[in-house]
Design an enzyme around this catalytic site. Structure first.
Site, PDB file in Angstrom:
ATOM      1  CG  ASP A  20      -2.147   1.028   0.755  1.00 31.39           C
ATOM      2  OD1 ASP A  20      -2.091   1.394  -0.179  1.00 31.39           O
ATOM      3  OD2 ASP A  20      -3.018   0.893   2.005  1.00 31.39           O
ATOM      4  CG  ASN A  22       2.265   1.518  -5.099  1.00 30.84           C
ATOM      5  OD1 ASN A  22       3.232   1.121  -4.369  1.00 30.84           O
ATOM      6  ND2 ASN A  22       1.733   0.562  -5.932  1.00 30.84           N
ATOM      7  NE  ARG A  24      -1.505   6.623   1.151  1.00 29.72           N
ATOM      8  CZ  ARG A  24      -1.580   5.687   2.053  1.00 29.72           C
ATOM      9  NH1 ARG A  24      -1.548   6.047   3.445  1.00 29.72           N
ATOM     10  NH2 ARG A  24      -1.904   4.148   1.426  1.00 29.72           N
ATOM     11  CD1 TRP A  25       7.478   6.675  -1.982  1.00 29.48           C
ATOM     12  CD2 TRP A  25       6.973   7.099  -4.222  1.00 29.48           C
ATOM     13  NE1 TRP A  25       8.490   6.533  -2.582  1.00 29.48           N
ATOM     14  CE2 TRP A  25       8.488   6.985  -4.215  1.00 29.48           C
ATOM     15  CE3 TRP A  25       6.351   7.049  -5.696  1.00 29.48           C
ATOM     16  CZ2 TRP A  25       9.350   6.976  -5.252  1.00 29.48           C
ATOM     17  CZ3 TRP A  25       7.561   7.139  -6.532  1.00 29.48           C
ATOM     18  CH2 TRP A  25       9.057   7.087  -6.386  1.00 29.48           C
ATOM     19  CG  HIS A  37       0.403   2.082  -9.287  1.00 33.71           C
ATOM     20  ND1 HIS A  37       0.001   1.745  -8.059  1.00 33.71           N
ATOM     21  CD2 HIS A  37      -0.718   2.745  -9.905  1.00 33.71           C
ATOM     22  CE1 HIS A  37      -1.133   2.071  -7.852  1.00 33.71           C
ATOM     23  NE2 HIS A  37      -1.561   2.846  -8.721  1.00 33.71           N
ATOM     24  NE  ARG A  71      -7.184   1.939  -6.211  1.00 38.23           N
ATOM     25  CZ  ARG A  71      -6.286   1.958  -5.607  1.00 38.23           C
ATOM     26  NH1 ARG A  71      -5.111   2.443  -6.431  1.00 38.23           N
ATOM     27  NH2 ARG A  71      -6.175   1.798  -4.254  1.00 38.23           N
ATOM     28  CG  LEU A 131       9.982 -16.756  -3.436  1.00 41.44           C
ATOM     29  CD1 LEU A 131       9.895 -16.916  -1.769  1.00 41.44           C
ATOM     30  CD2 LEU A 131      10.152 -15.389  -3.859  1.00 41.44           C
ATOM     31  NE  ARG A 181      -3.049  -1.833   4.083  1.00 43.19           N
ATOM     32  CZ  ARG A 181      -4.683  -1.774   3.663  1.00 43.19           C
ATOM     33  NH1 ARG A 181      -5.363  -2.720   4.055  1.00 43.19           N
ATOM     34  NH2 ARG A 181      -4.853  -1.016   2.476  1.00 43.19           N
ATOM     35  NE  ARG A 187      -8.301  -0.024   4.961  1.00 34.10           N
ATOM     36  CZ  ARG A 187      -7.834   1.471   5.269  1.00 34.10           C
ATOM     37  NH1 ARG A 187      -7.890   2.018   6.196  1.00 34.10           N
ATOM     38  NH2 ARG A 187      -7.222   1.550   4.054  1.00 34.10           N
ATOM     39  CB  SER A 189      -7.800  -4.435   2.191  1.00 34.95           C
ATOM     40  OG  SER A 189      -7.803  -3.188   3.173  1.00 34.95           O
ATOM     41  CD  GLU A 200       2.035 -13.426  15.291  1.00 34.35           C
ATOM     42  OE1 GLU A 200       1.919 -12.465  15.835  1.00 34.35           O
ATOM     43  OE2 GLU A 200       1.645 -14.476  16.067  1.00 34.35           O
TER      44      GLU A 200
END
Ligand code: FPP
Length: 244
Positions: A20, A22, A24-25, A37, A71, A131, A181, A187, A189, A200
């Site tokens: 979360d 992107n 605002r950054w 993004h 969006r 991975l 997050r 949250r 979400s 956790e």
């Protein structure tokens, strides 16, 4: 097939990340949200590279929720274009680094080119044993649970483990150990609600485009400092054995 190697991956930790911040950054830097993004994709590269050394076997990233269709069209298209570019340009380096890629979520509402790119990337990387990278696209945990319930209803009986396979779309997927997050929001979400029953939770003010290997290490340190009892009174034995 590398089922032995795969099961080894499942003995390592499962971390889920809600990437979360992107927008605002970017806005704080006077940039377009799209630039945020794009910078978020760089953060994905850093974290995917660092994850195996942090004891992570499965990494699930929330890239596009089923609610993100709300969006503006231009942002949705930009996110889809980034996803397509990632799926096509990254496969080589993912496979070279032993990363198996899966995409979870609905596929029927995705552009055909993306659905096809997902299938190609999944097939090309299927043998990755360092991975398991899962990217959630058009994903809603509640929809996944509803859809599993509908399928379970058509069965004679369904154990909790069998139901979990229906929810996750995988066999014996390891529960989520840690949800991270970014951006200061606290949250879930609609992310991995079933799989995170005993996860956790770790929240950081760092914006996703700034998140790096040190931030991941910090989150893992926090995780390892917690006592997980899974409803019992003692730390769970399986947890005592997990380290890196
Ligand atoms: C949340 O930031 C981020 C998203 C909704 C999308 C995450 C997508 C990426 C990191 C890039 C594309 C993914 C791939 C796999 C290529 P936000 O836009 O909600 O930020 P804000 O809350 O600051 O507005």
């Amino acid at each position: 097939m590398q089922s032995g190697l795969r099961s080894k991956l499942e003995t390592k930790l499962h971390v889920g990340i809600i990437m979360d911040g992107n927008g605002r950054w970017a806005t704080r830097r006077g940039l377009s949200r799209l630039r945020g993004h794009e910078a978020g994709v760089e953060a994905i590269r850093r974290v995917v590279e660092a994850a195996p050394q942090q004891g992570i076997g499965t990494l699930t990233l929330f890239a596009f929720s089923s609610d993100n269709w709300r969006r503006p069209k231009a942002e949705v298209s930009a996110l889809m274009a980034l996803l397509l570019a990632y799926l096509t340009s990254e496969v080589r380096s993912l496979t070279d680094n032993g990363v198996r890629l899966s995409v979870i979520g609905r596929r029927d509402r995705l552009p055909n080119a993306i659905a096809a790119a997902i299938e190609r990337a999944e097939a090309a990387s299927a043998d990755g044993a360092a991975l398991h990278l899962r990217i959630a696209v058009d994903y809603s945990a509640r929809d996944a649970i509803v859809s599993a319930a509908i399928r379970a209803g058509a069965m004679q009986a369904c154990s909790r483990a069998a139901f979990a396979d229906l929810v996750t779309g995988a066999q014996n997927l390891r529960d989520v150990d840690l949800v991270i997050r970014t951006s200061g929001e606290r949250r879930l979400s609609d992310f991995l609600l079933w799989e995170s029953a005993y996860a956790e939770l770790y929240f950081t003010d760092r914006m996703w485009p700034d998140f790096d290997a040190d931030d991941l290490a910090e989150a893992m340190r926090s995780f390892h400092g917690r006592e997980r009892r899974f409803g019992g009174l003692q730390p769970a034995a399986s947890e005592l054995a997990i380290g890196f």
